[in-house]
Write a protein that holds these residues in place. Structure first.
Motif, short mmCIF file in Angstrom:
data_model
loop_
_atom_site.label_atom_id
_atom_site.label_comp_id
_atom_site.label_asym_id
_atom_site.label_seq_id
_atom_site.Cartn_x
_atom_site.Cartn_y
_atom_site.Cartn_z
N PHE B 403 20.48 6.20 -35.87
CA PHE B 403 21.69 6.69 -36.54
C PHE B 403 22.78 7.07 -35.54
CE2 PHE B 403 23.83 10.12 -39.15
CZ PHE B 403 24.32 9.27 -40.12
N ARG B 404 22.39 7.64 -34.39
CA ARG B 404 23.40 8.04 -33.40
C ARG B 404 24.10 6.81 -32.82
NH1 ARG B 404 22.26 10.67 -28.92
NH2 ARG B 404 20.04 10.19 -28.78
N HIS B 405 23.36 5.72 -32.69
CA HIS B 405 23.98 4.48 -32.21
C HIS B 405 25.01 3.97 -33.21
CE1 HIS B 405 19.92 3.71 -29.96
NE2 HIS B 405 20.65 4.65 -29.39
N LEU B 407 26.84 5.65 -35.26
CA LEU B 407 28.07 6.44 -35.12
C LEU B 407 28.79 6.08 -33.82
CD1 LEU B 407 26.85 9.94 -36.41
CD2 LEU B 407 27.58 7.95 -37.73
N GLY B 408 28.02 5.79 -32.79
CA GLY B 408 28.60 5.43 -31.49
C GLY B 408 29.40 4.13 -31.55
N TYR B 409 28.80 3.09 -32.17
CA TYR B 409 29.51 1.81 -32.29
C TYR B 409 30.80 1.98 -33.09
CZ TYR B 409 25.52 -0.92 -30.52
OH TYR B 409 24.54 -1.46 -29.74
N LYS B 411 32.58 4.69 -33.66
CA LYS B 411 33.59 5.50 -32.97
C LYS B 411 34.31 4.66 -31.92
CE LYS B 411 34.44 10.12 -32.01
NZ LYS B 411 34.01 11.48 -32.20
N GLN B 412 33.53 3.85 -31.20
CA GLN B 412 34.10 3.01 -30.16
C GLN B 412 35.08 1.99 -30.75
OE1 GLN B 412 33.52 3.45 -26.96
NE2 GLN B 412 34.87 1.77 -26.39
#
Lengths: 554, 511
Positions: B403-405, B407-409, B411-412
């Motif tokens: 899940f954190r990935h 959000l990371g993608y 956001k980027q």
């Protein structure tokens, strides 16, 4: 998504805590509902369709108070036996399941009646799929003589007084006379008989899926005990509906009494508010969320979402319809953890980018048209049939939509030129020459395809000005084909939209890939144009497919 | 600029009027002397004024001229005179007067009104109209109005110079229809400035300047003996228009590059799909409202398509009815093949992700894909709704994804699209769990803007398609909102308006 208006005062009292407005707004959003606004005493929220248990003040407050740690963990609901029975007749094949209960010692006022009406309506709309899957009724239970029969009857042979009517009518008239009969007629499409609840004194309680009877009456301020019935074609759906209604009424201060539903082959006691058990695997949770939570932390988060925990199992409340798989618990833990608290991360994984080769090819084609000074346009895929055929003076097989929004937009685009003509028509007041192009998807029937429809990306280029002619069209086409390294031939062609003798088709490797020409003055007139225009259309998808076999090498 | 430079920058038209600047005072005089067009002289004088060679002054004078009916009246006589003339010999009925004098109904009415007012006519006992003494006088004498009209034939009369009797006639005629009108004549007067007076003393012939550098000049080398005319390079020039990509495509092209930079592969596929791919493979229950007529476009003919290979169909059926091998309960009920065959215009680009996952092998992982595409919903068009919209799609199929990935993608991506702040809220989609709603903070409007959904595909979606349970991060936010925010478009219909001027003038996507 259903929008419900919640009474803020009632809600806060049930939550047991009053939050400052901004915090309230934030917490409601982060619990997983779309807050529309808070205005005065109204909280207007869109409840996601997977959470019908949150459609009432009571249900929403229950979820919310756990979430803000006011009252966490599994709520237990005690039931007592009413000793009453509902006898299900084998005739109710069109809606074979029912779930019923009695809730006693309730207090009603106008506001509470509104709340009960609202959830009944919203629940039937979402969880009941507009009464198609299930429908619900609430009655003052004191006027009912048990046991009740749930039975399907010929509607011409039943007389009763529907709610809001001043005399008895034949039940078969409900569909034409009663507002709910008119509204939900489609639910009963093809039914020869209709299900009724009839009590021991032969009084009709209701006709499904339409209306209650006037005799049993409505819930009012004097009502203390309520009989709840849910009927439908899916046992689980009906059971959940009853659980949601019963727990809501219990949260409003009522006591739940069970009823035995007697089917021809079995007896089921309703409601069953026992929590369901689901395997608890903390490594699965951590894997999906990218966290390192301990068992204890996980349990705490689950309790914040109203779950219980018992010996390696999660206890799922009986009103939660949306928990199909352990992944659903993962999401609830994420919500309790707080989406805002996750540290975003881009993983260190090597993958190689790749553009779609056809997209690259299309981009190059567009580059060439831009290089020739053409302006790219963008049109809808859905247009009128008339504009693609009669107005172009040509017959084309056009694929029509089954449910069009308007006369202007009811068919799929079969070729590109009509879209371009539309553009020229609305731009006659702007400076000429007008040179435009567009590459767009077109749709033609083809039984070989999975959908029986073949899609192709067609490039159409139009030049409209005082000197536009077929020579210019051929020059544009020739430029493109040379730049793409495509060997092609031109054969004379006839097309209703062109001046006779000024139209050609484009052949590559024996396959027709497009055509070009000078537009017929009648067609120009059909589009209210007073300026000559020439065009070409080529099937870029086809060119892409043919590109290897006919590339010229230098 | 000194006098010499000014001389070098004179346009041929300016040079043509130059010799007459000392002997003439008005533009009209120069026109008469040179035979140039009015517009040429006026432009030349305007340019000279810009160069401070002379000062311009425009005098406006109102003068009275004949109008259409005035010209006619001079020929046939004013209606009231014609009325009186008809009665000169004997009294007549109104109808006869009208015929004899060839008057319209409207003219007859006006004549009776004015002539009775002046006591020039009277009604006899036999209802015939007769001429009074006064009327006979009028017939003999020319009226002031008639005198004035005659004067106007000879030329316009300045309003300021009208004498009393003319003023009276002017006021009377002005009230009547198109007999006279007032025209405004402009007289352009110029006065030379000091540098202008200096300049006209210079002796530079017009032929001494090169206007256009022709190939002949270059061949002969003649340009060496000439001076180039200096141009006023600050003056406006007509606009030119270039060919260009549509602004939506420019935006998409930029965003494509963002996904490519992040190592994603591009997907594509058809717009029309069977419900099997668009809904069923995504675990959208067959009785879900999105599959109703009011939300989704279906096709009249061919209304249905074909299902893919039996193994996959069985897996999807199993997933719906009882969760397949995932441990899920599924939706229960019976899954219908007929419903799955129904053709729909794709409601989301997620259908591309589904097909891509179905085509992957275990050895292809980890893999990342993206797409841009048109999606459809059955909606009435207004400023905030279109039945077609652009979506950007992405999936990451990685056994170690979480899940954190996700959000990371996201956001980027949004940071690269110009939104440095993104926030994530819980959401619901039938095919993802957890599900996310993406908001970005609009740096100019200072508010959160909702951009769309994301999540991790449910096992009920992934397992039947891929054969194994692997986290698949997925997103499909709408893209139109990003385009409209960038181009400050408030009405969504503007995206497909295809106004050629707007397309010509829209600035490039610069990020």
């Amino acid at each position: 998504m259903p929008t419900v208006t919640l009474n803020k005062e009632v809600f806060e009292k049930m939550v047991g805590k009053k939050l400052p407005l901004e915090e309230l707004k934030d917490r409601i959003s982060m619990l997983g509902t779309d807050l529309e606004k808070i205005e005065g005493n109204d909280i207007v929220v869109e409840v996601f369709p997977n959470r019908p248990d949150m459609l009432s003040e009571a249900g929403f407050a229950r979820a919310f108070s756990s979430f803000i740690k006011q009252k966490t963990g599994l709520r237990t609901y005690k039931t007592k036996k009413s000793g009453f029975k509902v006898l299900v007749d084998k005739s109710v094949t069109m809606r074979p399941y029912t779930a019923c209960a009695i809730i006693k010692n309730l207090k009603f006022d106008d506001e509470r009646i509104r709340q009960v009406m609202q959830i009944q309506e919203k629940l039937a709309k979402t969880h009941g799929r507009n009464r198609k899957k299930s429908a619900y009724g609430l009655y003052p239970s004191k006027a009912i003589s048990f046991p009740l029969s749930y039975v399907a009857k010929d509607s011409q042979k039943v007389m009763f007084q529907p709610l809001g009517f001043d005399k008895k009518i034949v039940a078969s008239q409900v569909e034409e006379l009663h507002p709910k009969g008119k509204e939900y007629k489609s639910v009963a499409k093809g039914w020869k008989k209709y299900p009724f609840f009839i009590d021991a004194k032969e009084n009709v309680l209701c006709m499904l899926p339409y209306t209650n009877s006037h005799d049993t009456g409505k819930i009012d301020e004097r009502t203390t005990d309520v009989f709840v019935e849910c009927t439908g074609n899916d046992f689980e759906n009906v059971s959940f509906a009853l659980n949601i209604l019963a727990t809501m009424l219990a949260d409003m201060g009522g006591e739940i009494y069970t009823i035995d539903i007697v089917y021809p082959d079995k007896t089921v006691t309703m409601p069953n508010l026992e929590p369901k058990k689901m395997m608890f695997d903390v490594s699965y949770i951590n894997k999906y969320l990218g966290l390192q939570l301990s068992d204890k932390e996980c349990v705490a988060y689950l309790e914040r979402m109203g779950y219980g925990y018992e010996k390696g199992h999660v206890l799922v409340p009986a009103y939660r319809v949306d928990i199909l798989h352990p992944i659903d618990l993962v999401e609830d833990i994420a919500i309790a953890y707080g989406y805002e608290n996750f540290a975003e991360e881009i993983p260190n994984v090597m993958t190689i980018a790749r553009q779609n080769p056809f997209e690259v090819y299309k981009k190059k084609v567009a580059e060439m048209m831009v290089g020739l000074g053409f302006l790219e346009t963008k049109s809808y895929h859905i247009m009128s049939k008339e504009n693609q055929t009669a107005r172009m003076n040509i017959q084309v097989d056009v694929i029509e939509l089954a449910n069009s929004v308007s006369v202007e937009h009811h068919s799929m685009r079969a070729w590109m030129l009509p879209s371009m003509m539309q553009i020229l028509t609305i731009n006659t007041h702007h400076e000429y020459p007008q040179r435009i192009f567009e590459m767009g998807t077109t749709f033609r029937k083809n039984a070989k395809m999975e959908t029986n429809v073949e899609e192709g990306d067609i490039l159409c280029t139009v030049s409209c000005h005082a000197g536009a002619n077929v020579t210019e069209a051929k020059q544009m086409l020739d430029y493109l084909m040379r730049m793409l390294g495509m060997q092609y031939e031109v054969h004379a062609a006839d097309n209703g939209c062109c001046i006779p003798g000024r139209c050609g088709k484009v052949m590559v490797g024996g396959k027709e890939v497009g055509f070009f020409g000078e537009l017929h003055p009648q067609v120009l007139a059909n589009w209210n144009l007073e300026m000559p225009a020439c065009f070409f259309e080529v099937d870029v998808s086809a060119l892409f497919g043919l590109r290897k076999i006919s590339v010229v090498s230098y | 600029m000194d006098v010499r430079q000014i001389m070098e920058s004179l346009h041929p038209l300016e040079r043509k009027v130059l010799p007459h600047l000392s002997s003439c005072k008005t533009a009209q005089e120069i026109v008469e002397k040179t035979g140039m067009l009015d517009i040429e002289v006026i432009r030349a004088l305007q340019w000279l004024s810009n160069k401070k060679v002379l000062e311009l002054q425009t005098l406006e004078e109102e003068s009275v001229v004949l109008d259409t009916f005035g010209v006619q009246a001079l020929d046939a006589g004013l209606p009231e005179r014609r009325f009186l003339s008809a009665l000169a010999k004997a009294p007549l009925t109104l109808l006869d007067v009208k015929k004899k004098a060839a008057l319209s109904d409207e003219e007859v009415n006006v004549c009776i009104g004015t002539l009775r007012g002046k006591a020039a006519i009277a009604f006899g006992a036999d209802k015939k109209i007769l001429l009074t003494e006064q009327g006979k006088n009028f017939l003999e004498k020319e009226s002031l109005e008639e005198q004035f009209l005659k004067k106007l034939v000879k030329g316009s009369v300045p309003v300021a110079k009208l004498v009393d009797e003319q003023r009276f006639a002017f006021d009377q005629l002005k009230k009547r229809k198109q007999l006279i009108k007032v025209s405004v004549a402009k007289t352009i007067i110029f006065t030379l400035t000091t540098s202008g007076r200096n300049m006209i003393k210079q002796d530079i012939k017009a032929t001494d300047f090169i206007e256009i550098l022709s190939p002949e000049f270059l061949k002969s080398g003649e340009w060496k003996n000439k001076t180039f005319r200096r141009y006023d390079i600050t003056s406006n020039v007509p606009q030119v228009h270039g060919g260009k990509h549509h602004f939506i495509n420019q935006a998409i092209e930029y965003a494509r590059q963002v996904w490519l930079d992040m190592g994603f592969q591009e997907m594509d596929g058809p717009i029309l799909n069977t419900s099997f791919w668009n809904f069923d493979a995504l675990f959208v229950a067959q009785d879900h409202p999105v599959r109703d007529m009011q939300d989704t476009f279906f096709i009249k003919d061919p209304s249905s398509g074909k299902l893919p290979d039996k193994k996959l169909v069985a897996a999807i059926k199993g997933s719906h009815e009882g969760g397949f091998t995932t441990g899920s309960k599924g939706w229960g009920g019976m899954w219908s093949e007929e419903d799955a065959k129904r053709n729909v215009l794709r409601t989301h680009t997620t259908v591309l992700s589904v097909k891509t996952i179905a085509s992957l092998k275990k050895t292809d992982l980890p893999a990342k894909f993206f797409a841009f595409g048109k999606c459809f919903r059955n909606e009435t068009v207004d400023w905030s709704h279109l039945f077609e919209f652009n979506q950007t799609e992405g999936i990451v199929i990685d056994p170690n994804a979480n899940f954190r990935h996700l959000l990371g993608y996201l956001k980027q991506f949004f940071a690269k699209m110009g939104f440095s702040q993104a926030r994530f809220r819980p959401a619901y989609f039938p095919y993802t769990e957890p599900s996310v709603e993406i908001d970005v903070f609009h740096p100019v409007h200072k508010k959160w803007v909702e951009l769309g959904g994301a999540g991790i595909f449910r096992p009920e979606v992934v397992v039947p398609l891929l054969g194994i349970d692997v986290p698949v991060l997925a997103w499909g936010p709408g893209f139109d909102r990003i385009i409209t925010e960038y181009y400050k478009i408030t009405d969504l219909r503007e995206l497909y308006k295809n106004d050629i001027k707007q397309l010509r003038d829209t600035r490039a996507w610069l990020k």
